[in-house]
Design an enzyme around this catalytic site. Structure first.
Site, PDB file in Angstrom:
ATOM      1  N   ASP A  12       0.815  -1.210   0.000  1.00  0.00           N
ATOM      2  CA  ASP A  12       0.000   0.000   0.000  1.00  0.00           C
ATOM      3  C   ASP A  12       0.853   1.267   0.000  1.00  0.00           C
ATOM      4  OD1 ASP A  12       0.747   0.615   2.613  1.00  0.00           O
ATOM      5  OD2 ASP A  12      -1.202   0.221   3.481  1.00  0.00           O
ATOM      6  N   LYS A  34      -4.088   3.429  -1.318  1.00  0.00           N
ATOM      7  CA  LYS A  34      -5.241   4.321  -1.226  1.00  0.00           C
ATOM      8  C   LYS A  34      -4.780   5.586  -0.524  1.00  0.00           C
ATOM      9  CE  LYS A  34      -8.294   0.406  -0.828  1.00  0.00           C
ATOM     10  NZ  LYS A  34      -9.253  -0.333  -0.027  1.00  0.00           N
TER      11      LYS A  34
END
Length: 105
Positions: A12, A34
């Protein structure tokens, strides 16, 4: 050690990129970050990706920065993995990072 053995690393936005240098050159590095409501992939797609990689017999490391159950989607990913019959081996949280190696049951 898990990163050195991984076939696929799914990581991530909060992961220190220097960690990816620990992977073998042949390791697939898949970004699923994200940031501020901008998602590289929907969560359902990330779950499907993790499951598909594990079912293909690859050693999968899910690498997240921050606490996976507070800042990440660790609970949802674990539920999806369990429902798909994919086991986690050698996983856990280390230094604020989630690491699990998946394989088909």
């Amino acid at each position: 050690r898990l990163l050195e053995c991984a076939d696929t690393v799914v990581y991530d936005a909060l992961v220190d990129p220097r960690l990816l240098d620990l992977c073998r050159p042949a390791t697939s590095r898949l970004y699923v970050g994200k940031r501020d409501r901008r998602h590289s992939r929907p969560q359902a797609e990330i779950n499907a990706l993790l499951i598909a990689e594990a079912r293909a017999g690859r050693a999968v490391v899910r690498l997240e920065g921050g606490h996976p159950l507070i800042f990440g989607r660790g609970g949802g990913e674990a539920t999806a993995r369990g429902q798909a019959g994919v086991a986690a081996a050698g996983g856990g949280s280390r230094g604020g990072r989630t690491v699990w190696v998946g394989g088909s049951v």
